[in-house]
Design a protein around this motif. Structure first.
Motif, short mmCIF file in Angstrom:
data_model
loop_
_atom_site.label_atom_id
_atom_site.label_comp_id
_atom_site.label_asym_id
_atom_site.label_seq_id
_atom_site.Cartn_x
_atom_site.Cartn_y
_atom_site.Cartn_z
N GLY A 28 60.72 19.20 -9.28
CA GLY A 28 60.35 17.90 -9.84
C GLY A 28 59.57 17.03 -8.87
O GLY A 28 59.23 17.43 -7.77
N LYS A 29 59.29 15.83 -9.32
CA LYS A 29 58.53 14.87 -8.51
C LYS A 29 59.43 13.85 -7.81
O LYS A 29 59.03 13.21 -6.87
CB LYS A 29 57.51 14.15 -9.38
CG LYS A 29 56.45 15.08 -9.92
CD LYS A 29 55.43 14.35 -10.74
CE LYS A 29 54.39 15.36 -11.26
NZ LYS A 29 53.35 14.72 -12.05
N VAL A 30 60.65 13.68 -8.30
CA VAL A 30 61.61 12.75 -7.71
C VAL A 30 62.28 13.46 -6.54
O VAL A 30 62.70 14.62 -6.66
CB VAL A 30 62.66 12.31 -8.75
CG1 VAL A 30 63.71 11.41 -8.14
CG2 VAL A 30 61.98 11.64 -9.93
N PRO A 31 62.39 12.82 -5.37
CA PRO A 31 63.05 13.46 -4.22
C PRO A 31 64.48 13.91 -4.55
O PRO A 31 65.20 13.23 -5.26
CB PRO A 31 63.06 12.37 -3.15
CG PRO A 31 61.96 11.44 -3.54
CD PRO A 31 61.91 11.48 -5.04
#
Length: 58
Positions: A28-31
């Motif tokens: 994903g793009k969220v840490p």
């Protein structure tokens, strides 16, 4: 975990059995935040075997 691929979302957890080969990646793009909890009578890290490590750790 071994040959199984799992997609884990927020607020979920997985159990990794003793001796299981495992690896994590964040698609994903969220840490990602990982909280590791060890159980058992021995909690040392000197028994880790790294099979493949893109960060060149040994």
């Amino acid at each position: 975990i071994d040959e199984e691929v799992k997609l884990v979302t927020e607020n979920q957890s997985v159990y990794i059995p003793l001796g299981a080969v495992h690896r994590m990646e964040n698609p994903g793009k969220v840490p990602m935040v990982l909280i590791e909890v060890q159980t058992g009578s021995y909690l040392g890290e000197d028994d880790i075997i790294r099979y493949e490590d893109i960060y060149a750790r040994s």
